[in-house]
Scaffold this motif. Structure first.
Motif, PDB file in Angstrom:
ATOM      1  N   ALA A   1      23.809  13.205  35.891  1.00 20.44           N
ATOM      2  CA  ALA A   1      24.110  13.568  37.277  1.00 20.44           C
ATOM      3  C   ALA A   1      23.244  14.725  37.770  1.00 20.44           C
ATOM      4  N   ALA A   2      22.873  15.635  36.888  1.00 24.80           N
ATOM      5  CA  ALA A   2      22.045  16.779  37.291  1.00 24.80           C
ATOM      6  C   ALA A   2      20.678  16.314  37.790  1.00 24.80           C
ATOM      7  N   CYS A   3      20.067  15.349  37.109  1.00 23.40           N
ATOM      8  CA  CYS A   3      18.752  14.863  37.532  1.00 23.40           C
ATOM      9  C   CYS A   3      18.866  13.862  38.670  1.00 23.40           C
ATOM     10  N   ASN A   4      19.831  12.958  38.579  1.00 21.34           N
ATOM     11  CA  ASN A   4      19.983  11.946  39.620  1.00 21.34           C
ATOM     12  C   ASN A   4      20.360  12.566  40.953  1.00 21.34           C
ATOM     13  N   GLY A   5      21.043  13.713  40.923  1.00 22.87           N
ATOM     14  CA  GLY A   5      21.405  14.425  42.148  1.00 22.87           C
ATOM     15  C   GLY A   5      20.463  15.565  42.477  1.00 22.87           C
ATOM     16  N   ASN A   6      19.392  15.695  41.678  1.00 19.48           N
ATOM     17  CA  ASN A   6      18.415  16.778  41.845  1.00 19.48           C
ATOM     18  C   ASN A   6      19.102  18.136  41.871  1.00 19.48           C
ATOM     19  N   ASP A   7      20.037  18.327  40.934  1.00 18.58           N
ATOM     20  CA  ASP A   7      20.867  19.523  40.860  1.00 18.58           C
ATOM     21  C   ASP A   7      20.536  20.304  39.593  1.00 18.58           C
ATOM     22  N   GLY A   8      19.452  21.076  39.632  1.00 24.20           N
ATOM     23  CA  GLY A   8      19.005  21.808  38.460  1.00 24.20           C
ATOM     24  C   GLY A   8      19.713  23.122  38.277  1.00 24.20           C
ATOM     25  N   PRO A   9      19.287  23.893  37.310  1.00 23.53           N
ATOM     26  CA  PRO A   9      18.103  23.659  36.491  1.00 23.53           C
ATOM     27  C   PRO A   9      18.344  22.565  35.447  1.00 23.53           C
ATOM     28  N   ALA A  10      17.384  21.645  35.379  1.00 18.00           N
ATOM     29  CA  ALA A  10      17.482  20.533  34.440  1.00 18.00           C
ATOM     30  C   ALA A  10      16.089  19.976  34.156  1.00 18.00           C
ATOM     31  N   ILE A  11      16.007  19.186  33.086  1.00 15.60           N
ATOM     32  CA  ILE A  11      14.759  18.537  32.687  1.00 15.60           C
ATOM     33  C   ILE A  11      14.982  17.031  32.710  1.00 15.60           C
ATOM     34  N   ARG A  12      14.170  16.330  33.489  1.00 15.15           N
ATOM     35  CA  ARG A  12      14.141  14.872  33.516  1.00 15.15           C
ATOM     36  C   ARG A  12      13.049  14.462  32.529  1.00 15.15           C
ATOM     37  N   VAL A  13      13.408  13.638  31.542  1.00 10.27           N
ATOM     38  CA  VAL A  13      12.472  13.280  30.481  1.00 10.27           C
ATOM     39  C   VAL A  13      12.226  11.775  30.478  1.00 10.27           C
ATOM     40  N   ASN A  14      10.991  11.382  30.759  1.00  8.42           N
ATOM     41  CA  ASN A  14      10.589   9.983  30.653  1.00  8.42           C
ATOM     42  C   ASN A  14      10.191   9.731  29.203  1.00  8.42           C
ATOM     43  N   ILE A  15      10.867   8.782  28.561  1.00  9.05           N
ATOM     44  CA  ILE A  15      10.590   8.464  27.164  1.00  9.05           C
ATOM     45  C   ILE A  15       9.707   7.218  27.119  1.00  9.05           C
ATOM     46  N   THR A  16       8.585   7.297  26.423  1.00 10.56           N
ATOM     47  CA  THR A  16       7.692   6.150  26.255  1.00 10.56           C
ATOM     48  C   THR A  16       7.498   5.884  24.766  1.00 10.56           C
ATOM     49  N   GLY A  17       6.971   4.708  24.443  1.00 15.33           N
ATOM     50  CA  GLY A  17       6.591   4.381  23.068  1.00 15.33           C
ATOM     51  C   GLY A  17       7.737   4.098  22.126  1.00 15.33           C
ATOM     52  N   LEU A  18       8.897   3.702  22.631  1.00 14.31           N
ATOM     53  CA  LEU A  18      10.030   3.400  21.757  1.00 14.31           C
ATOM     54  C   LEU A  18       9.714   2.192  20.875  1.00 14.31           C
ATOM     55  N   LYS A  19      10.125   2.270  19.625  1.00 13.76           N
ATOM     56  CA  LYS A  19       9.884   1.200  18.659  1.00 13.76           C
ATOM     57  C   LYS A  19      10.713  -0.038  18.978  1.00 13.76           C
ATOM     58  N   ASP A  20      11.948   0.176  19.426  1.00 14.89           N
ATOM     59  CA  ASP A  20      12.847  -0.922  19.748  1.00 14.89           C
ATOM     60  C   ASP A  20      13.984  -0.391  20.611  1.00 14.89           C
ATOM     61  N   ARG A  21      14.946  -1.230  20.891  1.00 10.89           N
ATOM     62  CA  ARG A  21      16.071  -0.872  21.751  1.00 10.89           C
ATOM     63  C   ARG A  21      17.367  -0.763  20.945  1.00 10.89           C
ATOM     64  N   THR A  22      17.285  -0.248  19.742  1.00 12.51           N
ATOM     65  CA  THR A  22      18.459  -0.065  18.890  1.00 12.51           C
ATOM     66  C   THR A  22      18.915   1.384  18.935  1.00 12.51           C
ATOM     67  N   GLY A  23      20.164   1.616  18.541  1.00 10.97           N
ATOM     68  CA  GLY A  23      20.667   2.965  18.342  1.00 10.97           C
ATOM     69  C   GLY A  23      20.910   3.766  19.604  1.00 10.97           C
ATOM     70  N   ARG A  24      20.812   5.107  19.416  1.00 11.33           N
ATOM     71  CA  ARG A  24      21.077   6.070  20.494  1.00 11.33           C
ATOM     72  C   ARG A  24      19.902   7.009  20.652  1.00 11.33           C
ATOM     73  N   LEU A  25      19.901   7.700  21.776  1.00 12.53           N
ATOM     74  CA  LEU A  25      18.856   8.667  22.097  1.00 12.53           C
ATOM     75  C   LEU A  25      19.489  10.049  22.205  1.00 12.53           C
ATOM     76  N   LYS A  26      18.718  11.058  21.803  1.00 12.88           N
ATOM     77  CA  LYS A  26      19.249  12.423  21.819  1.00 12.88           C
ATOM     78  C   LYS A  26      18.177  13.392  22.297  1.00 12.88           C
TER      79      LYS A  26
END
Length: 172
Positions: free
Chosen positions: A30-55
């Motif tokens: 919600a902080a990034c989608n509402g542009n309500d910082g301070p926050a960091i929007r992180v674009n993740i590239t190069g994922l090996k697959d679509r398994t598991g979770r992200l942290k």
């Protein structure tokens, strides 16, 4: 100027599939989608697959505290933040993490492919805002630094996975 429906449709598709148009996911989305910082929007590239979770984990930007156990940081009264997100089935991956205030922080991304909440060197991925290959050495603070304004800052992290004796590297 009037756009043809086909051209308008193509423009809308390009806008919706670009990383900048993606909706952030995770505990602080919600902080990034509402542009309500301070926050960091992180674009993740190069994922090996679509398994598991992200942290994402946010640390104080100094060598003594970088990658230190969160229990120790909290015991010492220092800032630490962790967010989790379920891996989306498709599309661009964009995470968001709040910062306590504007300033410099160290940011770590991990791809927990086996959902065990413990980093598995043989299986899981990691990354930092600095685009250098991680290799076999412990990452440096300089690779992880992000300067956060009062608003929302955007950075890109390219996931890296164990690639033989050379250590961690991007897949492509």
């Amino acid at each position: 100027m009037k756009l043809s429906p086909m051209l308008l449709g193509a423009a809308m598709f390009a806008l919706m599939t670009s990383p900048a148009a993606a909706q952030a996911i995770g505990d602080d989305a919600a902080a990034c989608n509402g542009n309500d910082g301070p926050a960091i929007r992180v674009n993740i590239t190069g994922l090996k697959d679509r398994t598991g979770r992200l942290k994402l984990e946010l640390y104080p930007a100094n060598d003594a505290d970088f990658l230190k156990d969160d229990r120790d940081l909290r015991k010492e009264g220092k800032f630490f933040r962790r967010i989790w997100a379920t891996m989306p089935a498709s599309g661009a991956v964009q995470l968001c993490i709040r910062a306590p205030s504007a300033g410099r922080y160290a940011l770590l991304f991990t791809h927990d492919r086996d959902n065990r909440n413990k980093f598995n060197f043989m299986r899981d991925g990691a990354g930092f805002p600095g685009q250098a290959k991680l290799g076999r050495a412990r990452p440096t603070l300089a690779q992880a630094i992000v300067t956060v304004p009062a608003g929302v800052v955007t950075t890109t992290i390219r996931a890296q996975y164990l690639r033989g004796l050379g250590g961690f590297a991007p897949l492509g």
